[in-house]
Design a protein around this motif. Structure first.
Motif, PDB file in Angstrom:
ATOM      1  N   ALA A 180      56.900  18.556  50.049  1.00  0.00           N
ATOM      2  CA  ALA A 180      56.350  17.375  49.385  1.00  0.00           C
ATOM      3  C   ALA A 180      55.743  16.405  50.400  1.00  0.00           C
ATOM      4  CB  ALA A 180      57.433  16.684  48.572  1.00  0.00           C
ATOM      5  N   LEU A 181      56.442  16.179  51.528  1.00  0.00           N
ATOM      6  CA  LEU A 181      55.928  15.273  52.554  1.00  0.00           C
ATOM      7  C   LEU A 181      54.623  15.793  53.148  1.00  0.00           C
ATOM      8  CD1 LEU A 181      59.093  14.037  54.486  1.00  0.00           C
ATOM      9  CD2 LEU A 181      57.349  12.614  53.417  1.00  0.00           C
ATOM     10  N   GLN A 182      54.515  17.103  53.288  1.00  0.00           N
ATOM     11  CA  GLN A 182      53.281  17.677  53.810  1.00  0.00           C
ATOM     12  C   GLN A 182      52.113  17.373  52.859  1.00  0.00           C
ATOM     13  OE1 GLN A 182      52.947  21.996  54.123  1.00  0.00           O
ATOM     14  NE2 GLN A 182      52.522  21.794  56.307  1.00  0.00           N
ATOM     15  N   ILE A 183      52.342  17.532  51.571  1.00  0.00           N
ATOM     16  CA  ILE A 183      51.302  17.240  50.576  1.00  0.00           C
ATOM     17  C   ILE A 183      50.986  15.748  50.570  1.00  0.00           C
ATOM     18  CG2 ILE A 183      50.750  17.272  48.113  1.00  0.00           C
ATOM     19  CD1 ILE A 183      52.555  19.762  47.874  1.00  0.00           C
ATOM     20  N   ILE A 184      52.041  14.921  50.560  1.00  0.00           N
ATOM     21  CA  ILE A 184      51.856  13.460  50.513  1.00  0.00           C
ATOM     22  C   ILE A 184      51.092  12.974  51.742  1.00  0.00           C
ATOM     23  CG2 ILE A 184      53.068  11.255  50.606  1.00  0.00           C
ATOM     24  CD1 ILE A 184      55.332  12.621  48.981  1.00  0.00           C
ATOM     25  N   ASN A 185      51.494  13.433  52.928  1.00  0.00           N
ATOM     26  CA  ASN A 185      50.837  12.994  54.158  1.00  0.00           C
ATOM     27  C   ASN A 185      49.361  13.364  54.171  1.00  0.00           C
ATOM     28  OD1 ASN A 185      53.077  11.784  55.366  1.00  0.00           O
ATOM     29  ND2 ASN A 185      53.784  13.695  56.266  1.00  0.00           N
ATOM     30  N   LEU A 186      49.031  14.523  53.639  1.00  0.00           N
ATOM     31  CA  LEU A 186      47.627  14.935  53.622  1.00  0.00           C
ATOM     32  C   LEU A 186      46.819  14.082  52.652  1.00  0.00           C
ATOM     33  CD1 LEU A 186      45.681  16.892  54.893  1.00  0.00           C
ATOM     34  CD2 LEU A 186      46.190  18.537  53.092  1.00  0.00           C
ATOM     35  N   VAL A 187      47.404  13.774  51.501  1.00  0.00           N
ATOM     36  CA  VAL A 187      46.699  12.953  50.513  1.00  0.00           C
ATOM     37  C   VAL A 187      46.430  11.550  51.047  1.00  0.00           C
ATOM     38  CG1 VAL A 187      46.908  11.818  48.259  1.00  0.00           C
ATOM     39  CG2 VAL A 187      47.504  14.229  48.496  1.00  0.00           C
ATOM     40  N   VAL A 188      47.465  10.909  51.595  1.00  0.00           N
ATOM     41  CA  VAL A 188      47.328   9.509  52.000  1.00  0.00           C
ATOM     42  C   VAL A 188      46.501   9.358  53.272  1.00  0.00           C
ATOM     43  CG1 VAL A 188      49.517   8.936  50.893  1.00  0.00           C
ATOM     44  CG2 VAL A 188      49.479   9.466  53.337  1.00  0.00           C
ATOM     45  N   ARG A 189      46.362  10.424  54.073  1.00  0.00           N
ATOM     46  CA  ARG A 189      45.630  10.309  55.329  1.00  0.00           C
ATOM     47  C   ARG A 189      44.219  10.878  55.261  1.00  0.00           C
ATOM     48  NH1 ARG A 189      49.301  12.826  59.868  1.00  0.00           N
ATOM     49  NH2 ARG A 189      47.454  12.271  61.105  1.00  0.00           N
ATOM     50  N   THR A 190      43.857  11.456  54.127  1.00  0.00           N
ATOM     51  CA  THR A 190      42.504  11.987  53.981  1.00  0.00           C
ATOM     52  C   THR A 190      41.574  10.882  53.500  1.00  0.00           C
ATOM     53  OG1 THR A 190      43.315  14.219  53.484  1.00  0.00           O
ATOM     54  CG2 THR A 190      41.056  13.685  52.800  1.00  0.00           C
ATOM     55  N   PRO A 191      40.529  10.560  54.256  1.00  0.00           N
ATOM     56  CA  PRO A 191      39.615   9.481  53.851  1.00  0.00           C
ATOM     57  C   PRO A 191      39.000   9.741  52.477  1.00  0.00           C
ATOM     58  CG  PRO A 191      39.205  10.153  56.124  1.00  0.00           C
ATOM     59  CD  PRO A 191      40.162  11.150  55.552  1.00  0.00           C
ATOM     60  N   ASP A 192      38.916   8.685  51.679  1.00  0.00           N
ATOM     61  CA  ASP A 192      38.260   8.726  50.364  1.00  0.00           C
ATOM     62  C   ASP A 192      38.997   9.583  49.338  1.00  0.00           C
ATOM     63  OD1 ASP A 192      36.172   7.118  51.412  1.00  0.00           O
ATOM     64  OD2 ASP A 192      35.142   8.900  52.172  1.00  0.00           O
ATOM     65  N   ASP A 193      40.234   9.985  49.639  1.00  0.00           N
ATOM     66  CA  ASP A 193      41.029  10.699  48.636  1.00  0.00           C
ATOM     67  C   ASP A 193      41.726   9.656  47.764  1.00  0.00           C
ATOM     68  OD1 ASP A 193      42.702  12.231  47.078  1.00  0.00           O
ATOM     69  OD2 ASP A 193      43.326  13.549  48.725  1.00  0.00           O
ATOM     70  N   LEU A 194      41.365   9.592  46.490  1.00  0.00           N
ATOM     71  CA  LEU A 194      41.901   8.590  45.575  1.00  0.00           C
ATOM     72  C   LEU A 194      42.952   9.170  44.634  1.00  0.00           C
ATOM     73  CD1 LEU A 194      38.597   6.687  44.687  1.00  0.00           C
ATOM     74  CD2 LEU A 194      40.288   6.144  46.445  1.00  0.00           C
ATOM     75  N   THR A 195      43.551  10.296  45.023  1.00  0.00           N
ATOM     76  CA  THR A 195      44.597  10.902  44.200  1.00  0.00           C
ATOM     77  C   THR A 195      45.748   9.918  43.993  1.00  0.00           C
ATOM     78  OG1 THR A 195      44.068  13.111  45.013  1.00  0.00           O
ATOM     79  CG2 THR A 195      46.255  12.800  44.042  1.00  0.00           C
ATOM     80  N   PHE A 196      46.208   9.785  42.755  1.00  0.00           N
ATOM     81  CA  PHE A 196      47.387   8.966  42.447  1.00  0.00           C
ATOM     82  C   PHE A 196      48.608   9.866  42.456  1.00  0.00           C
ATOM     83  CE2 PHE A 196      50.550   6.892  39.839  1.00  0.00           C
ATOM     84  CZ  PHE A 196      50.467   5.569  40.243  1.00  0.00           C
ATOM     85  N   LEU A 197      49.634   9.472  43.207  1.00  0.00           N
ATOM     86  CA  LEU A 197      50.830  10.292  43.376  1.00  0.00           C
ATOM     87  C   LEU A 197      52.009   9.714  42.595  1.00  0.00           C
ATOM     88  CD1 LEU A 197      50.602  10.843  47.233  1.00  0.00           C
ATOM     89  CD2 LEU A 197      50.449  12.659  45.535  1.00  0.00           C
ATOM     90  N   SER A 198      52.641  10.542  41.795  1.00  0.00           N
ATOM     91  CA  SER A 198      53.924  10.213  41.179  1.00  0.00           C
ATOM     92  C   SER A 198      54.955  11.179  41.756  1.00  0.00           C
ATOM     93  CB  SER A 198      53.864  10.364  39.656  1.00  0.00           C
ATOM     94  OG  SER A 198      52.989   9.418  39.090  1.00  0.00           O
ATOM     95  N   VAL A 199      55.942  10.628  42.464  1.00  0.00           N
ATOM     96  CA  VAL A 199      56.908  11.467  43.167  1.00  0.00           C
ATOM     97  C   VAL A 199      58.294  11.245  42.575  1.00  0.00           C
ATOM     98  CG1 VAL A 199      57.914  12.053  45.397  1.00  0.00           C
ATOM     99  CG2 VAL A 199      55.524  11.309  45.264  1.00  0.00           C
ATOM    100  N   TYR A 200      58.946  12.330  42.180  1.00  0.00           N
ATOM    101  CA  TYR A 200      60.296  12.288  41.601  1.00  0.00           C
ATOM    102  C   TYR A 200      61.207  13.091  42.521  1.00  0.00           C
ATOM    103  CZ  TYR A 200      57.761  10.700  37.485  1.00  0.00           C
ATOM    104  OH  TYR A 200      56.946   9.997  36.628  1.00  0.00           O
ATOM    105  N   CYS A 201      62.144  12.405  43.169  1.00  0.00           N
ATOM    106  CA  CYS A 201      62.986  13.040  44.182  1.00  0.00           C
ATOM    107  C   CYS A 201      64.444  13.076  43.727  1.00  0.00           C
ATOM    108  CB  CYS A 201      62.865  12.281  45.505  1.00  0.00           C
ATOM    109  SG  CYS A 201      63.811  13.002  46.864  1.00  0.00           S
ATOM    110  N   TYR A 202      65.008  14.280  43.633  1.00  0.00           N
ATOM    111  CA  TYR A 202      66.417  14.443  43.285  1.00  0.00           C
ATOM    112  C   TYR A 202      67.300  14.179  44.501  1.00  0.00           C
ATOM    113  CZ  TYR A 202      65.176  16.859  38.917  1.00  0.00           C
ATOM    114  OH  TYR A 202      64.681  17.188  37.681  1.00  0.00           O
ATOM    115  N   SER A 203      68.562  13.872  44.224  1.00  0.00           N
ATOM    116  CA  SER A 203      69.528  13.687  45.298  1.00  0.00           C
ATOM    117  C   SER A 203      70.845  14.339  44.926  1.00  0.00           C
ATOM    118  CB  SER A 203      69.760  12.203  45.572  1.00  0.00           C
ATOM    119  OG  SER A 203      70.850  12.034  46.461  1.00  0.00           O
ATOM    120  N   ASN A 204      71.499  14.939  45.940  1.00  0.00           N
ATOM    121  CA  ASN A 204      72.841  15.490  45.754  1.00  0.00           C
ATOM    122  C   ASN A 204      73.902  14.586  46.364  1.00  0.00           C
ATOM    123  OD1 ASN A 204      72.325  18.070  44.429  1.00  0.00           O
ATOM    124  ND2 ASN A 204      71.247  18.607  46.315  1.00  0.00           N
TER     125      ASN A 204
END
Length: 291
Positions: A180-204
């Protein structure tokens, strides 16, 4: 040293000094000095271009830094300054502690948290009990590109992308959050990428701060306005709206996303609920010995 890597200080100024120096000695040699400067500049640019280093054969990389995360260990490995790893998003890399000839050395697969935008290093997170966790700084690990087929293709401007980071193979499995972090980092660091991210993270874990890589997720969510972050778990602390499973409201919101990626255990009831209302890309991380 950083200045010398810039076009101005590393190419333009040295070339001008070279031409000027040759012209001072003999102006008749100025054209030759110009030709030499052009050749050296071309060589400089050729050597400095980004280079992919990862192949399907094992190579050794030096460990630069080891960070104990409590429920995981972050390992940072060295690359040449202009090099990048070259592992596709969500694609695993195989790791050994010795060359392939070491019959007793287990091979485990991991997903880096860095992307091809990162130069000079790559990072991954291993479980505390994994062989790689015993590595110390300046020791080496052996890596190759896993033969598995990538299951997610990144494209800029995907509209609304929902990422569900579900449990993997046990509470200390770092794979789901790393993918997930790999995908998120690529989205937020790619210029002009306006993808909106909704992230749901489980915890144990009952403690919010014990969620693996939660500080990284929180930091990105605070800096990137087009990302919303939800934690799913029974936390003891107050002030966090969470539950131990996806609520109906969560499912309805996720179902409206343009693309949904579920990362984790494919036997989850929540995955069944999501696939019942829409198309889901399911990525099941694997971290079993390959040999």
């Amino acid at each position: 040293m950083e200045q010398l890597s810039s076009p101005l200080h590393g190419v333009l100024i040295p070339c001008c000094l070279l031409i000027a120096g040759i012209s001072i000695v003999n102006t008749a040699y100025a054209p030759h000095g110009l030709a030499l400067a052009v050749a050296l500049a071309a060589f400089k640019f050729y050597r400095g271009r980004p280079k992919r280093v990862l192949t399907t054969s094992f190579q050794e990389f030096e460990l630069l830094e080891r960070v104990d995360l409590g429920s995981g260990v972050l390992l940072k490995f060295k690359l040449d300054d202009s090099s990048y790893l070259g592992s596709p998003i969500g694609h695993a890399i195989d790791m050994r502690l010795g060359p392939l000839s070491s019959a007793n050395d287990k091979t485990l697969s991991y997903v880096p948290i860095t992307t091809d935008l990162d130069r000079g290093y790559f990072e991954l997170v291993v479980r505390p009990g994994d062989p790689g966790a015993s590595l110390q700084e300046h020791q080496v690990g052996w890596f190759r590109l896993s033969p598995e087929v990538p299951r997610f293709s990144y494209e800029p401007n995907m509209g609304h992308l929902a990422l569900v980071i579900a449990p993997g193979q046990g509470p200390q499995d770092p794979h789901p959050v790393c993918i997930a972090l790999q995908i998120i980092n690529l989205v937020v660091r790619t210029p002009d990428d306006l993808t909106f991210l909704s992230v749901y993270c489980y915890s144990n874990s009952p403690y919010r701060e014990d969620v693996l890589m939660s500080e990284d997720l929180d930091e990105v969510a605070q800096k990137y306005p087009r990302m919303e972050l939800h934690y799913i778990g029974d936390f003891l602390q107050q002030g966090y709206a969470c539950s131990n499973t996806l609520t109906n409201a969560h499912v309805d919101t996720i179902a409206k996303a343009d693309k949904v990626v579920y990362i984790g255990n494919n036997s989850s009831k929540d995955l069944d609920r999501l696939t019942a209302v829409g198309s889901v890309i399911a990525i099941t991380p694997i971290n079993q010995p390959l040999s």
